[in-house]
Structures are given as structure tokens and as C-alpha cells.
Design a protein around this motif. Structure first.
Motif, PDB file in Angstrom:
ATOM      1  N   GLY A  10       0.805  -1.217   0.000  1.00 35.53           N
ATOM      2  CA  GLY A  10       0.000   0.000   0.000  1.00 35.53           C
ATOM      3  C   GLY A  10       0.835   1.262   0.000  1.00 35.53           C
ATOM      4  O   GLY A  10       0.425   2.295  -0.532  1.00 35.53           O
ATOM      5  N   ILE A  11       2.013   1.188   0.588  1.00 37.90           N
ATOM      6  CA  ILE A  11       2.913   2.337   0.589  1.00 37.90           C
ATOM      7  C   ILE A  11       3.736   2.383  -0.699  1.00 37.90           C
ATOM      8  O   ILE A  11       3.902   3.430  -1.317  1.00 37.90           O
ATOM      9  N   ALA A  12       4.231   1.229  -1.125  1.00 32.90           N
ATOM     10  CA  ALA A  12       5.146   1.177  -2.267  1.00 32.90           C
ATOM     11  C   ALA A  12       4.455   1.409  -3.605  1.00 32.90           C
ATOM     12  O   ALA A  12       5.113   1.802  -4.569  1.00 32.90           O
ATOM     13  N   VAL A  13       3.162   1.196  -3.687  1.00 35.18           N
ATOM     14  CA  VAL A  13       2.480   1.316  -4.970  1.00 35.18           C
ATOM     15  C   VAL A  13       2.527   2.760  -5.487  1.00 35.18           C
ATOM     16  O   VAL A  13       2.602   2.992  -6.696  1.00 35.18           O
ATOM     17  N   TYR A  14       2.534   3.736  -4.591  1.00 41.25           N
ATOM     18  CA  TYR A  14       2.662   5.133  -5.021  1.00 41.25           C
ATOM     19  C   TYR A  14       4.039   5.399  -5.623  1.00 41.25           C
ATOM     20  O   TYR A  14       4.162   6.116  -6.622  1.00 41.25           O
ATOM     21  N   PHE A  15       5.064   4.835  -5.029  1.00 36.58           N
ATOM     22  CA  PHE A  15       6.422   5.029  -5.551  1.00 36.58           C
ATOM     23  C   PHE A  15       6.606   4.299  -6.884  1.00 36.58           C
ATOM     24  O   PHE A  15       7.312   4.786  -7.762  1.00 36.58           O
ATOM     25  N   ALA A  41      -6.159   3.527  -5.887  1.00 44.04           N
ATOM     26  CA  ALA A  41      -7.172   2.494  -5.642  1.00 44.04           C
ATOM     27  C   ALA A  41      -6.545   1.233  -5.047  1.00 44.04           C
ATOM     28  O   ALA A  41      -7.100   0.631  -4.122  1.00 44.04           O
ATOM     29  N   LEU A  42      -5.389   0.833  -5.558  1.00 49.32           N
ATOM     30  CA  LEU A  42      -4.714  -0.353  -5.011  1.00 49.32           C
ATOM     31  C   LEU A  42      -4.247  -0.123  -3.578  1.00 49.32           C
ATOM     32  O   LEU A  42      -4.344  -1.014  -2.732  1.00 49.32           O
ATOM     33  N   SER A  43      -3.730   1.059  -3.308  1.00 45.54           N
ATOM     34  CA  SER A  43      -3.291   1.375  -1.953  1.00 45.54           C
ATOM     35  C   SER A  43      -4.470   1.377  -0.984  1.00 45.54           C
ATOM     36  O   SER A  43      -4.401   0.783   0.099  1.00 45.54           O
ATOM     37  N   LEU A  44      -5.547   2.025  -1.374  1.00 41.22           N
ATOM     38  CA  LEU A  44      -6.738   2.061  -0.528  1.00 41.22           C
ATOM     39  C   LEU A  44      -7.281   0.656  -0.298  1.00 41.22           C
ATOM     40  O   LEU A  44      -7.634   0.289   0.834  1.00 41.22           O
ATOM     41  N   ALA A  45      -7.323  -0.146  -1.345  1.00 39.20           N
ATOM     42  CA  ALA A  45      -7.829  -1.513  -1.208  1.00 39.20           C
ATOM     43  C   ALA A  45      -6.954  -2.359  -0.287  1.00 39.20           C
ATOM     44  O   ALA A  45      -7.472  -3.139   0.520  1.00 39.20           O
ATOM     45  N   SER A  46      -5.646  -2.198  -0.386  1.00 31.80           N
ATOM     46  CA  SER A  46      -4.765  -3.004   0.463  1.00 31.80           C
ATOM     47  C   SER A  46      -4.897  -2.610   1.932  1.00 31.80           C
ATOM     48  O   SER A  46      -4.932  -3.473   2.812  1.00 31.80           O
ATOM     49  N   PHE A  47      -4.991  -1.302   2.224  1.00 33.06           N
ATOM     50  CA  PHE A  47      -5.155  -0.877   3.609  1.00 33.06           C
ATOM     51  C   PHE A  47      -6.513  -1.291   4.168  1.00 33.06           C
ATOM     52  O   PHE A  47      -6.613  -1.723   5.316  1.00 33.06           O
ATOM     53  N   GLY A  85      -5.842   6.170   9.198  1.00 33.43           N
ATOM     54  CA  GLY A  85      -5.193   7.322   8.574  1.00 33.43           C
ATOM     55  C   GLY A  85      -4.700   7.026   7.173  1.00 33.43           C
ATOM     56  O   GLY A  85      -4.865   7.830   6.255  1.00 33.43           O
ATOM     57  N   SER A  86      -4.122   5.851   6.988  1.00 33.35           N
ATOM     58  CA  SER A  86      -3.643   5.467   5.656  1.00 33.35           C
ATOM     59  C   SER A  86      -4.804   5.293   4.682  1.00 33.35           C
ATOM     60  O   SER A  86      -4.696   5.648   3.505  1.00 33.35           O
ATOM     61  N   SER A  87      -5.908   4.767   5.173  1.00 27.98           N
ATOM     62  CA  SER A  87      -7.089   4.617   4.316  1.00 27.98           C
ATOM     63  C   SER A  87      -7.663   5.973   3.934  1.00 27.98           C
ATOM     64  O   SER A  87      -8.095   6.173   2.792  1.00 27.98           O
ATOM     65  N   LEU A  88      -7.669   6.915   4.871  1.00 24.34           N
ATOM     66  CA  LEU A  88      -8.168   8.257   4.549  1.00 24.34           C
ATOM     67  C   LEU A  88      -7.265   8.962   3.536  1.00 24.34           C
ATOM     68  O   LEU A  88      -7.756   9.649   2.632  1.00 24.34           O
ATOM     69  N   VAL A  89      -5.961   8.797   3.682  1.00 22.53           N
ATOM     70  CA  VAL A  89      -5.038   9.384   2.703  1.00 22.53           C
ATOM     71  C   VAL A  89      -5.249   8.753   1.332  1.00 22.53           C
ATOM     72  O   VAL A  89      -5.273   9.448   0.314  1.00 22.53           O
ATOM     73  N   GLY A  90      -5.408   7.441   1.284  1.00 24.29           N
ATOM     74  CA  GLY A  90      -5.657   6.766   0.015  1.00 24.29           C
ATOM     75  C   GLY A  90      -6.964   7.199  -0.625  1.00 24.29           C
ATOM     76  O   GLY A  90      -7.043   7.397  -1.844  1.00 24.29           O
ATOM     77  N   PHE A  91      -8.009   7.391   0.193  1.00 23.32           N
ATOM     78  CA  PHE A  91      -9.304   7.837  -0.336  1.00 23.32           C
ATOM     79  C   PHE A  91      -9.215   9.263  -0.856  1.00 23.32           C
ATOM     80  O   PHE A  91      -9.729   9.577  -1.941  1.00 23.32           O
ATOM     81  N   ALA A  92      -8.547  10.147  -0.111  1.00 22.55           N
ATOM     82  CA  ALA A  92      -8.382  11.530  -0.556  1.00 22.55           C
ATOM     83  C   ALA A  92      -7.547  11.597  -1.836  1.00 22.55           C
ATOM     84  O   ALA A  92      -7.866  12.354  -2.765  1.00 22.55           O
ATOM     85  N   LEU A 117       2.405  14.219  -7.368  1.00 20.77           N
ATOM     86  CA  LEU A 117       1.331  13.902  -6.442  1.00 20.77           C
ATOM     87  C   LEU A 117       1.406  12.456  -5.967  1.00 20.77           C
ATOM     88  O   LEU A 117       1.114  12.162  -4.806  1.00 20.77           O
ATOM     89  N   CYS A 118       1.835  11.560  -6.838  1.00 27.58           N
ATOM     90  CA  CYS A 118       2.050  10.168  -6.411  1.00 27.58           C
ATOM     91  C   CYS A 118       3.176  10.094  -5.384  1.00 27.58           C
ATOM     92  O   CYS A 118       3.075   9.365  -4.400  1.00 27.58           O
ATOM     93  N   LEU A 119       4.226  10.847  -5.619  1.00 24.65           N
ATOM     94  CA  LEU A 119       5.346  10.858  -4.676  1.00 24.65           C
ATOM     95  C   LEU A 119       4.910  11.438  -3.335  1.00 24.65           C
ATOM     96  O   LEU A 119       5.293  10.937  -2.278  1.00 24.65           O
ATOM     97  N   PHE A 120       4.083  12.477  -3.356  1.00 24.90           N
ATOM     98  CA  PHE A 120       3.601  13.083  -2.125  1.00 24.90           C
ATOM     99  C   PHE A 120       2.642  12.158  -1.374  1.00 24.90           C
ATOM    100  O   PHE A 120       2.694  12.069  -0.153  1.00 24.90           O
ATOM    101  N   ALA A 121       1.778  11.464  -2.092  1.00 26.33           N
ATOM    102  CA  ALA A 121       0.796  10.574  -1.449  1.00 26.33           C
ATOM    103  C   ALA A 121       1.480   9.372  -0.812  1.00 26.33           C
ATOM    104  O   ALA A 121       0.994   8.828   0.173  1.00 26.33           O
TER     105      ALA A 121
END
Length: 122
Positions: A10-15, A41-47, A85-92, A117-121
Motif C-alpha cells: 500500500g505504501i510502495a504502490v505510489y512510488f 485504488a490499489l493502496s486504498l484496497a490493500s489498507f 489514517g492510511s485509508s483516509l489518505v488513500g481515499f483523498a 502527487l504520487c510521490l507526495f501521497a
């Protein structure tokens, strides 16, 4: 599968999305936004998967060292609040990426915007 895999994924998918957007050539297509939306979507789903199925305190030691009698352990500790918190960040991030796809349609800096934005998320 192990819940630690889903947390790290969930963290690495943004990178990974950042690297894909930076490496792929910037065309006038919409693939930068699609990559960003997919990563959110993948990050949110994993969290959410970890939160719904396990939802317990997780401690995972990544690296342990012992130097002259002093020991140190580096790792991650995830509890319900961290998953929330991670789910809220992924949803936002998902909502921002969906909105920005149409908003940034004609902007020439679209690849840079989605990459940053991917790097920031993450």
C-alpha cells in the motif's frame, strides 16, 4: 498472505506509480492519470483489506543490529489508527486523482503533476 505484505504494498504502490510516470514518455494520452488512479485504488484496497480482515496491532522488524552491546531494531508498527489514517489518505488521493484527470486534461505539465502527487501521497 501476510498482512505486512499488504501494508508495504500500500505504501510502495505510489512510488512504483511515480517511477512509471517518470520513465514512460510523456504523450498527450491520459495514462498518467490512469496510473495515478490505479495506484491510489490499489493502496486504498490493500489498507482496507488489512483493516477489515486483521485490524490488530502489527509489529514487523525490518532490520536488527547489535554494536558493542547496544541493539537497535528498525521496522514498522501498524495499529487501527494508522490503518484508518492510511485509508483516509488513500481515499483523498483517489478523489484528487479522479478530479485532476479532467481538470489537467490540456495542461502540458500533466505528467509532472501526477508524478509529484504520487510521490507526495506515498
Amino acid at each position: 498472505m501476510n498482512q505486512v505484505f499488504f501494508i508495504v504494498f500500500g505504501i510502495a504502490v505510489y512510488f512504483l506509480a511515480f517511477c512509471a510516470i517518470v520513465i514512460l514518455p510523456p504523450k498527450r494520452g491520459a495514462y498518467q492519470g490512469a496510473i495515478a488512479v490505479t495506484s491510489a485504488a490499489l493502496s486504498l484496497a490493500s489498507f482496507l483489506y488489512v483493516w477489515i480482515t486483521h485490524g490488530v496491532l502489527t509489529e514487523y522488524a525490518v532490520y536488527q543490529t547489535h554494536v558493542s552491546g547496544i541493539s537497535a531494531t528498525f521496522g514498522i508498527t501498524v495499529d487501527n489508527l494508522a490503518l484508518l489514517g492510511s485509508s483516509l489518505v488513500g481515499f483523498a488521493a483517489l478523489l484528487i486523482f479522479l478530479y485532476a484527470q479532467d481538470y489537467m486534461k490540456e495542461d502540458p505539465s500533466r505528467p509532472r503533476f501526477f508524478a509529484e502527487l504520487c510521490l507526495f501521497a506515498g
